[in-house]
Design an enzyme around this catalytic site. Structure first.
Site, PDB file in Angstrom:
ATOM      1  N   GLU A  90      -2.604  -3.331  -5.055  1.00  0.00           N
ATOM      2  CA  GLU A  90      -3.848  -4.068  -4.763  1.00  0.00           C
ATOM      3  C   GLU A  90      -5.041  -3.287  -5.265  1.00  0.00           C
ATOM      4  O   GLU A  90      -5.921  -2.953  -4.491  1.00  0.00           O
ATOM      5  CB  GLU A  90      -3.973  -4.223  -3.251  1.00  0.00           C
ATOM      6  CG  GLU A  90      -3.688  -5.589  -2.747  1.00  0.00           C
ATOM      7  CD  GLU A  90      -3.893  -5.722  -1.249  1.00  0.00           C
ATOM      8  OE1 GLU A  90      -4.468  -4.823  -0.611  1.00  0.00           O
ATOM      9  OE2 GLU A  90      -3.461  -6.752  -0.722  1.00  0.00           O
ATOM     10  N   CYS A 112       0.818  -1.216   0.000  1.00  0.00           N
ATOM     11  CA  CYS A 112       0.000   0.000   0.000  1.00  0.00           C
ATOM     12  C   CYS A 112       0.851   1.265   0.000  1.00  0.00           C
ATOM     13  O   CYS A 112       0.365   2.338  -0.379  1.00  0.00           O
ATOM     14  CB  CYS A 112      -0.933  -0.005   1.206  1.00  0.00           C
ATOM     15  SG  CYS A 112      -2.115  -1.347   1.142  1.00  0.00           S
TER      16      CYS A 112
HETATM   17  O1  AHR Z   1       1.450  -6.493   3.663  1.00  0.00           O
HETATM   18  C1  AHR Z   1       0.649  -5.511   4.232  1.00  0.00           C
HETATM   19  C2  AHR Z   1      -0.346  -4.925   3.249  1.00  0.00           C
HETATM   20  O2  AHR Z   1      -1.261  -5.886   2.866  1.00  0.00           O
HETATM   21  C3  AHR Z   1       0.230  -4.448   1.947  1.00  0.00           C
HETATM   22  O3  AHR Z   1       0.685  -3.164   2.023  1.00  0.00           O
HETATM   23  C4  AHR Z   1      -0.933  -4.514   1.018  1.00  0.00           C
HETATM   24  O4  AHR Z   1      -0.557  -4.769  -0.307  1.00  0.00           O
HETATM   25  C5  AHR Z   1      -1.824  -5.550   1.610  1.00  0.00           C
HETATM   26  O5  AHR Z   1      -3.096  -5.071   1.810  1.00  0.00           O
END
Ligand code: AHR
Length: 647
Positions: free
Chosen positions: A365, A233
């Site tokens: 994501e 994220c």
């Molecule tokens: O790994 C933690 C978080 O999980 C990452 O930032 C994201 O891609 C997912 O939601």
């Protein structure tokens, strides 16, 4: 507990597993098992990046965060300023008005939950200073332990009227997990201060301003096939202004513009107000790390969307060009010749040779049509200008459901090389899903299992969620990934690192404090698969079928043509021990094999900083007689049988 070895004929209830070494099913990609690095849980600043000073350039929203004034037989004032700065990228600095002709006035820095200092280690201090009056007669640096004793320090030469970087090294006299650093002035006058830095000299490969050696060593021991970075994220940002922009993370460290870390405010019950990104660890350092580890670099770029769990901002399609240009420029930064703009920057940072980038991720994501629409534009340009680069696209935040299905059905019409699937699920899901990829299209787009972890019970200790149950579940699931290596070409656990006092998300693969670091049970499971990766999958069959949980056993098996080894992984999730017969077919094996086992008494067990080896690999040599051999699997155990054959 150790494996009970029985070298007699097959016991009645034994599960006979046929290892058909001469019938490879598919090749295993060198990238099969990798790591996913994201700056979450103090993974970069306060973790892998070995800088010990927090808020070193006073750019946090509160410029004095992490700092305290010190007046001892002297007095003074501190002001934040940005007029006539030492550097423009991070313009804020502090002005100290010092009135301490006899005593001292200055500042102390608390570090990231304290500073981890080691006895007899050399520390390299640097700071940018400027004084408006030459009446500051002394500037000294002190490290203090938590009791207030001085455990190291040095003096700086007389200060200049212009901004100047001062550097000094000293040895620490004690080990201390919670030291603080003091910068003290004696005299009368005004001092401007910026970029205060303290690094241990024992960084990874002894690089100045480098990475914490113990943490990189844990990564190196995994022998990862790739490293995905910088998120997660983090790539998306809570909003687009807070997104990760690789160009602001390269060049001189003091010019890399600091931003808030989105994990600062993300977890309401784990708010971390002092979490920012200095980008001291930036894209150059990530590429260099990948090279050091022998891992393929896999950068992930923002695709013109911020995190859909937060602001969910999207860049209009007709304004996406700068984002796509960032991708093209990144390829030039990694692979361009030194005469190109970005290749020249790479060379100026000390790496004229290319980084040989082969993979690039577009978005993290994201979900729904807005992702597909933006992905298409990236793909069109990247495929035409850089057909040599494999593109990783994403299937959103879940393992199935409407967003997942839409992503797969739309992406199938396009040409990504891999689709990134994420699943954070309870252990039961992982046991059930060892067969997840059995029915995937063998000729379709390849899968990158980019983020996964079994999430189970939690207890108070930070490391407590990394239970043996969670690791066992992942091991069972990973036999399914391995068996399906023709579909799954890359896989990485997530997240990678967590500071025991500054985490936002758990479980995590590696826990650390200011002085030490430990592998979780999940880490040792990853290590089994990654260290014993092999070059081809070979059948491991029970009653003619793959072992996907029948009678609580999971298994997969690989051959390494280069080293002349066969690795058979067997996971027993039952609380009972299990007799097993390995029926070794097709090759002539040596007279001995090694069995490496991970197990524990309870599914709730976990490793911690104070007790790091509760779950730890134990190896034993075993005599092999003939083509069949019997042994007993420990209850709740992960095992790899390492066999040598004549090439
Ligand atoms: O790994 C933690 C978080 O999980 C990452 O930032 C994201 O891609 C997912 O939601």
């Amino acid at each position: 507990m150790t494996l009970l070895l029985v070298l007699t004929a097959s016991a009645q209830k034994s599960h006979e597993i046929s290892i058909i070494a001469k019938k490879p099913i598919t090749d295993i990609q060198p990238t099969m098992w990798g790591v996913f690095f994201e700056d979450i849980n103090f993974a970069a600043d306060g973790g892998l990046y070995a800088e010990l000073v927090k808020n070193r350039s006073f750019e946090f929203s509160l410029p004095m965060m992490g700092w305290k004034q010190i007046s001892e037989k002297g007095e003074g004032r501190v002001m934040a300023s940005f007029y006539s700065p030492a550097n423009t990228g991070n313009p804020h600095f502090l002005t100290l008005v010092v009135n301490a002709p006899e005593g001292v006035f200055g500042l102390s820095n608390e570090g990231f939950r304290g500073m981890g200092i080691k006895k007899d280690m050399k520390y390299n201090f640097s700071v940018s200073l400027r004084t408006s009056a030459a009446t500051i007669i002394k500037t000294k640096i002190e490290l203090k332990n938590s009791k207030g004793d001085i455990i190291g320090g040095a003096e700086l030469p007389p200060l200049s009227n212009e901004w100047k970087k001062y550097q000094v090294s000293f040895k620490a006299t004690q080990t201390e997990a919670k030291a603080n650093l003091r910068i003290l002035f004696t005299g009368k006058g005004t001092v401007d201060m910026d970029m205060v830095s303290l690094f241990p000299s024992d960084t990874w490969k002894d690089r100045p301003y480098g990475m914490r050696k113990d943490l990189v060593q844990l990564l190196a021991d995994l022998k990862p096939g790739f490293i995905r970075f910088p998120g997660g994220c983090i790539v998306e940002g809570r909003d687009l202004t807070n997104r990760y922009q690789w160009k602001t993370t390269v060049g001189p460290a003091e010019d890399r513009k600091l931003i808030m870390n989105r994990w600062n405010v993300e977890m309401q019950n784990h708010l971390t107000p002092d979490y920012f990104q200095t980008f001291g660890l930036g894209f150059f350092e990530y590429f260099q790390l990948a090279e050091d580890l022998g891992a393929e670099p896999l950068p992930i770029l923002n695709c013109g969307m911020s995190c859909q769990f937060n602001a969910g901002e999207v860049v209009p399609l007709n304004e996406l060009d700068p984002y796509i240009q960032d991708a093209l420029d990144l390829i030039e930064f990694a692979n361009g010749d030194v005469t190109t703009k970005w290749g020249k920057l790479r060379a100026s940072m000390g790496h004229p040779a290319t980084f040989n980038l082969k993979f690039l991720g577009v978005g993290n994501e994201q979900w729904e049509e807005q992702y597909i629409d933006r992905y298409k534009l990236f793909e069109k340009v990247l495929k035409s200008k850089h057909p040599e680069i494999k593109i990783v696209s994403g299937a959103g935040p879940s393992s199935d459901g409407k967003y997942f299905d839409l992503a797969w059905s739309e992406l199938k019409k396009l040409s990504p090389d891999l689709i990134d699937e994420h699943y954070y699920k309870e252990p039961g899901w992982f046991f059930k899903n060892a067969s997840r990829y059995d029915d995937y299209d063998r000729k379709g787009i390849k899968v990158f299992a980019g983020e996964y972890a079994a999430h189970g019970q939690e207890a108070e200790e930070s490391e407590s969620r990394n239970t043996w149950l969670s690791a066992l579940a992942e091991a069972a699931f990973m036999t399914g990934l391995e068996r399906n290596a023709d579909v799954v070409n890359m896989a990485s656990y997530a997240p990678l690192f967590a500071h025991v006092e500054a985490w936002q998300w758990r479980p995590d693969l590696i826990w650390f404090d200011n002085l030490t670091s430990i592998g979780t049970p999940n880490y040792y499971v990853q290590k089994v698969f990654s260290n014993y990766k092999g070059t081809q999958v070979i059948p491991a069959l029970y009653q003619g079928k793959a072992l996907e949980g029948q009678d609580s056993i999971y298994s997969s098996s690989v051959i390494d043509k280069n080293t002349g080894k066969v690795y058979v992984k067997i996971v027993n999730i039952s609380p009972e021990s299990k007799p097993v017969v390995l029926n070794l077919q097709g090759l002539s094996f040596g007279k001995e094999c090694t069995i490496e086992t991970l197990t524990s008494k309870s599914l709730k067990d976990f490793n911690s900083i104070s007790n790091p080896k509760i779950i730890y690999p134990v190896s034993k040599q075993v005599e092999l007689k003939g083509k069949k051999f019997n042994f007993t699997l420990d209850p709740i155990s992960v095992n790899v049988i390492i066999l040598s054959f004549k090439k």
